[in-house]
Enzyme design. Structure first.
Site, PDB file in Angstrom:
ATOM      1  N   SER A 124      18.335  48.358 -58.457  1.00 31.02           N
ATOM      2  CA  SER A 124      17.641  49.105 -59.501  1.00 31.02           C
ATOM      3  C   SER A 124      16.201  49.365 -59.103  1.00 31.02           C
ATOM      4  O   SER A 124      15.580  48.555 -58.386  1.00 31.02           O
ATOM      5  CB  SER A 124      17.670  48.255 -60.774  1.00 31.02           C
ATOM      6  N   TYR A 148      16.325  39.788 -65.535  1.00 38.02           N
ATOM      7  CA  TYR A 148      17.260  40.798 -65.016  1.00 38.02           C
ATOM      8  C   TYR A 148      16.740  41.352 -63.682  1.00 38.02           C
ATOM      9  O   TYR A 148      17.450  41.363 -62.673  1.00 38.02           O
ATOM     10  CB  TYR A 148      17.444  41.946 -66.017  1.00 38.02           C
ATOM     11  N   LYS A 152      18.220  40.975 -59.700  1.00 40.29           N
ATOM     12  CA  LYS A 152      18.490  42.064 -58.744  1.00 40.29           C
ATOM     13  C   LYS A 152      17.736  41.815 -57.437  1.00 40.29           C
ATOM     14  O   LYS A 152      18.265  42.001 -56.350  1.00 40.29           O
ATOM     15  CB  LYS A 152      18.084  43.413 -59.337  1.00 40.29           C
TER      16      LYS A 152
HETATM   17  P1  NAD Z   1      28.119  48.428 -67.461  1.00 38.03           P
HETATM   18  O1  NAD Z   1      27.823  47.226 -68.259  1.00 38.03           O
HETATM   19  O2  NAD Z   1      28.604  49.654 -68.150  1.00 38.03           O
HETATM   20  O3  NAD Z   1      29.197  48.065 -66.324  1.00 38.03           O
HETATM   21  C1  NAD Z   1      29.264  46.792 -65.725  1.00 38.03           C
HETATM   22  C2  NAD Z   1      30.720  46.350 -65.737  1.00 38.03           C
HETATM   23  O4  NAD Z   1      30.800  45.064 -65.113  1.00 38.03           O
HETATM   24  C3  NAD Z   1      31.273  46.198 -67.158  1.00 38.03           C
HETATM   25  O5  NAD Z   1      32.499  46.907 -67.255  1.00 38.03           O
HETATM   26  C4  NAD Z   1      31.474  44.695 -67.325  1.00 38.03           C
HETATM   27  O6  NAD Z   1      32.580  44.402 -68.150  1.00 38.03           O
HETATM   28  C5  NAD Z   1      31.670  44.247 -65.886  1.00 38.03           C
HETATM   29  N1  NAD Z   1      31.282  42.855 -65.615  1.00 38.03           N
HETATM   30  C6  NAD Z   1      30.136  42.232 -65.963  1.00 38.03           C
HETATM   31  N2  NAD Z   1      30.137  40.974 -65.513  1.00 38.03           N
HETATM   32  C7  NAD Z   1      31.313  40.795 -64.844  1.00 38.03           C
HETATM   33  C8  NAD Z   1      31.891  39.707 -64.149  1.00 38.03           C
HETATM   34  N3  NAD Z   1      31.275  38.524 -64.059  1.00 38.03           N
HETATM   35  N4  NAD Z   1      33.112  39.872 -63.578  1.00 38.03           N
HETATM   36  C9  NAD Z   1      33.746  41.070 -63.673  1.00 38.03           C
HETATM   37  N5  NAD Z   1      33.254  42.124 -64.323  1.00 38.03           N
HETATM   38  C10 NAD Z   1      32.039  41.997 -64.907  1.00 38.03           C
HETATM   39  O7  NAD Z   1      26.814  48.751 -66.588  1.00 38.03           O
HETATM   40  P2  NAD Z   1      26.452  50.038 -65.729  1.00 38.03           P
HETATM   41  O8  NAD Z   1      25.394  50.782 -66.437  1.00 38.03           O
HETATM   42  O9  NAD Z   1      27.676  50.744 -65.299  1.00 38.03           O
HETATM   43  O10 NAD Z   1      25.753  49.335 -64.494  1.00 38.03           O
HETATM   44  C11 NAD Z   1      26.470  48.997 -63.316  1.00 38.03           C
HETATM   45  C12 NAD Z   1      25.534  48.275 -62.347  1.00 38.03           C
HETATM   46  O11 NAD Z   1      24.415  49.102 -62.074  1.00 38.03           O
HETATM   47  C13 NAD Z   1      24.973  46.958 -62.889  1.00 38.03           C
HETATM   48  O12 NAD Z   1      24.945  46.023 -61.845  1.00 38.03           O
HETATM   49  C14 NAD Z   1      23.572  47.325 -63.325  1.00 38.03           C
HETATM   50  O13 NAD Z   1      22.700  46.224 -63.259  1.00 38.03           O
HETATM   51  C15 NAD Z   1      23.211  48.384 -62.298  1.00 38.03           C
HETATM   52  N6  NAD Z   1      22.168  49.308 -62.776  1.00 38.03           N
HETATM   53  C16 NAD Z   1      22.360  49.984 -63.965  1.00 38.03           C
HETATM   54  C17 NAD Z   1      21.354  50.821 -64.445  1.00 38.03           C
HETATM   55  C18 NAD Z   1      21.537  51.543 -65.751  1.00 38.03           C
HETATM   56  O14 NAD Z   1      20.532  51.985 -66.318  1.00 38.03           O
HETATM   57  N7  NAD Z   1      22.748  51.727 -66.257  1.00 38.03           N
HETATM   58  C19 NAD Z   1      20.155  50.988 -63.718  1.00 38.03           C
HETATM   59  C20 NAD Z   1      20.000  50.310 -62.508  1.00 38.03           C
HETATM   60  C21 NAD Z   1      21.019  49.468 -62.044  1.00 38.03           C
HETATM   61  N1  UFG Z   2      12.217  54.378 -74.813  1.00 35.83           N
HETATM   62  C1  UFG Z   2      11.800  54.681 -76.092  1.00 35.83           C
HETATM   63  N2  UFG Z   2      12.608  54.317 -77.135  1.00 35.83           N
HETATM   64  C2  UFG Z   2      13.809  53.689 -76.962  1.00 35.83           C
HETATM   65  C3  UFG Z   2      14.226  53.389 -75.632  1.00 35.83           C
HETATM   66  C4  UFG Z   2      13.390  53.744 -74.574  1.00 35.83           C
HETATM   67  O1  UFG Z   2      10.731  55.241 -76.303  1.00 35.83           O
HETATM   68  O2  UFG Z   2      14.489  53.380 -77.945  1.00 35.83           O
HETATM   69  C5  UFG Z   2      11.366  54.794 -73.665  1.00 35.83           C
HETATM   70  C6  UFG Z   2      10.861  53.624 -72.845  1.00 35.83           C
HETATM   71  O3  UFG Z   2       9.673  53.107 -73.368  1.00 35.83           O
HETATM   72  C7  UFG Z   2      10.708  54.296 -71.476  1.00 35.83           C
HETATM   73  C8  UFG Z   2      11.803  55.347 -71.447  1.00 35.83           C
HETATM   74  O4  UFG Z   2      12.144  55.580 -72.814  1.00 35.83           O
HETATM   75  O5  UFG Z   2       9.460  54.947 -71.403  1.00 35.83           O
HETATM   76  C9  UFG Z   2      13.048  54.906 -70.701  1.00 35.83           C
HETATM   77  O6  UFG Z   2      13.495  53.653 -71.212  1.00 35.83           O
HETATM   78  P1  UFG Z   2      14.915  53.043 -70.842  1.00 35.83           P
HETATM   79  O7  UFG Z   2      15.057  51.750 -71.571  1.00 35.83           O
HETATM   80  O8  UFG Z   2      15.982  54.058 -71.022  1.00 35.83           O
HETATM   81  O9  UFG Z   2      14.815  52.803 -69.269  1.00 35.83           O
HETATM   82  P2  UFG Z   2      13.814  51.883 -68.438  1.00 35.83           P
HETATM   83  O10 UFG Z   2      13.156  52.770 -67.439  1.00 35.83           O
HETATM   84  O11 UFG Z   2      12.952  51.065 -69.280  1.00 35.83           O
HETATM   85  O12 UFG Z   2      14.830  50.875 -67.731  1.00 35.83           O
HETATM   86  C10 UFG Z   2      15.981  51.350 -67.040  1.00 35.83           C
HETATM   87  C11 UFG Z   2      17.082  50.303 -67.111  1.00 35.83           C
HETATM   88  C12 UFG Z   2      16.698  49.078 -66.358  1.00 35.83           C
HETATM   89  C13 UFG Z   2      16.301  49.448 -64.987  1.00 35.83           C
HETATM   90  C14 UFG Z   2      15.212  50.485 -64.992  1.00 35.83           C
HETATM   91  C15 UFG Z   2      14.851  50.944 -63.627  1.00 35.83           C
HETATM   92  O13 UFG Z   2      17.333  49.933 -68.457  1.00 35.83           O
HETATM   93  O14 UFG Z   2      17.806  48.231 -66.282  1.00 35.83           O
HETATM   94  O15 UFG Z   2      15.654  51.608 -65.735  1.00 35.83           O
HETATM   95  O16 UFG Z   2      15.973  51.397 -62.980  1.00 35.83           O
HETATM   96  F1  UFG Z   2      15.872  48.357 -64.350  1.00 35.83           F
END
Ligand code: NAD
Ligand code: UFG
Length: 338
Positions: A124, A148, A152
């Site tokens: 991330s 979190y 990572k």
């Molecule tokens: P998500 O929660 O939709 O998907 C994660 C999946 O992993 C879920 O289906 C959950 O049931 C499964 N899971 C969790 N723990 C598990 C375990 N111990 N064993 C087996 N399955 C398990 O999340 P996502 O948004 O699809 O994110 C996927 C990956 O990308 C994550 O590692 C997350 O940290 C990373 N990531 C997400 C974002 C974002 O904003 N969505 C940003 C940066 C990184």
């Molecule tokens: N925001 C609002 N109101 C809300 C939610 C978010 O104003 O209800 C704003 C936040 O302050 C930020 C922007 O919208 O300025 C984006 O916020 P998000 O929570 O959607 O995303 P972040 O950038 O804070 O974090 C996301 C993921 C993290 C990841 C990060 C960098 O949630 O897991 O991007 O990849 F680590």
């Protein structure tokens, strides 16, 4: 190519499985359904005509992993499984370190025992902490401000050491910026359980009438309009980035690190405006105080991925908002329970 996809039922994993099948790859999904529903599988089948193999279980269960590897001739692993809510990680650090760090170590042990040497890890942009400047390049310093993000970063560091010790392995760390959007069919999308933490799902739940208004976390940042700026990337572009990483780096020994972002930043108010236009409905919002731990702005320099993976994001903010709305308006309560 047969690819084990941990967390393949989740938001990014499910979209990646669809893109893999369309590209002729074979995903084998492993998920404990902690944050996803089994009905995702039938949506993948509706979109592709293929129902991928699905193993319900936990990445921390070594016996289970050994069985999955024994029953399938796996060429590579894409590791999405993990917990991802920043606020929750502060309340439950043990769960986050156990799931994200310990879980990854058990997975890599099982891969090594099975002779599988190719891994793509979901990292991330959070590993860049509060960057000194934007756009962010892969060689910027890393840091973490919450459990979190630290999980990572720890996994990145563990995988770096592991690749060093086993130089024949191919390990790719993909640092995602802000994934949003849905499959253009409206059949698959983001389905957060409970109150959404992230901006886009919150906006779309306000638009569909599930929530009254959006709280905008601060309008006094040094940005274009005072609200936070992020690099929103369409989930299908992100999915395609995984295919590109597999194709171009998956069989090349080494440690590979890429930003997956668009290189463009949009503010919260710009996102509200774009969404309102796409959905044709006003999105009610109120400005409240800053959310602790938020940074002012964050966007990627995606040049390395373009040059080495021959990948770049192609979908626009209008695609992201229109596709999110198609998913949200046709599935107001998300995926059905089976
Ligand atoms: P998500 O929660 O939709 O998907 C994660 C999946 O992993 C879920 O289906 C959950 O049931 C499964 N899971 C969790 N723990 C598990 C375990 N111990 N064993 C087996 N399955 C398990 O999340 P996502 O948004 O699809 O994110 C996927 C990956 O990308 C994550 O590692 C997350 O940290 C990373 N990531 C997400 C974002 C974002 O904003 N969505 C940003 C940066 C990184
Ligand atoms: N925001 C609002 N109101 C809300 C939610 C978010 O104003 O209800 C704003 C936040 O302050 C930020 C922007 O919208 O300025 C984006 O916020 P998000 O929570 O959607 O995303 P972040 O950038 O804070 O974090 C996301 C993921 C993290 C990841 C990060 C960098 O949630 O897991 O991007 O990849 F680590």
């Amino acid at each position: 190519m047969r690819v084990l996809v941990t967390g393949g039922m989740g938001y990014i994993g499910s979209h990646t499985c669809v893109q893999m099948i369309e590209a002729g790859m074979t995903p084998i999904i492993l998920d404990n359904l902690y944050n996803s529903k089994k009905s995702v599988l039938s949506r993948i089948e509706m979109l592709t005509g293929v129902s991928p193999a699905f193993y319900e279980g936990d990445i921390r269960d070594r016996t289970f992993l050994d069985k999955v590897f024994a029953e399938n001739k796996i060429d590579a692993v894409i590791h999405f499984a993990g917990l991802k809510a920043v606020g929750e990680s502060v309340e439950k650090p043990l769960e986050y370190y156990d799931n994200n760090v310990h879980g990854t170590l058990v997975l890599v042990e099982a891969m090594r025992a099975a002779g599988v040497g190719s891994l793509i890890f979901s990292s991330s942009a959070t590993v860049y902490g509060d960057p000194a400047s934007v756009p962010i390049k892969e060689d910027f310093p890393t840091s973490a401000t919450n459990p979190y993000g630290r999980s990572k970063l720890m996994v990145e560091e563990c995988l770096t050491d592991i690749q060093h010790a086993y130089p024949e392995m191919s390990i790719t760390l993909l640092r995602y910026f802000n994934p949003v959007g849905s499959h253009q069919s409206g059949l698959m999308g983001e389905d957060p359980q409970g109150i959404p933490n992230n901006l886009m799902p919150f906006i779309s739940q306000v638009a569909v009438g599930r929530r009254e208004f959006l709280s905008v976390f601060g309008d006094d940042y040094p940005t274009v309009d005072g609200t936070g700026v992020r690099d929103y990337i369409h989930v299908l572009d992100l999915a395609d980035g995984h295919l590109a990483a597999l194709t171009h780096k998956g069989s090349e020994a080494g440690l590979h690190i890429y930003n997956l972002g668009t290189g463009n930043g949009f503010s919260v108010l710009q996102m509200i405006d774009a969404f309102s236009k796409a959905a044709g409905v006003e999105v009610a919002y109120q400005v409240v105080s800053r959310r602790p731990g938020d940074i002012a702005e964050c966007w990627a320099d995606p040049a390395k991925a373009k040059e080495e993976l021959h990948w770049q994001a192609t979908r626009t903010i209008d695609d992201m908002t229109a596709d999110t709305w198609r998913w949200q308006s046709s599935n107001p309560d998300g995926y059905p329970d089976l």
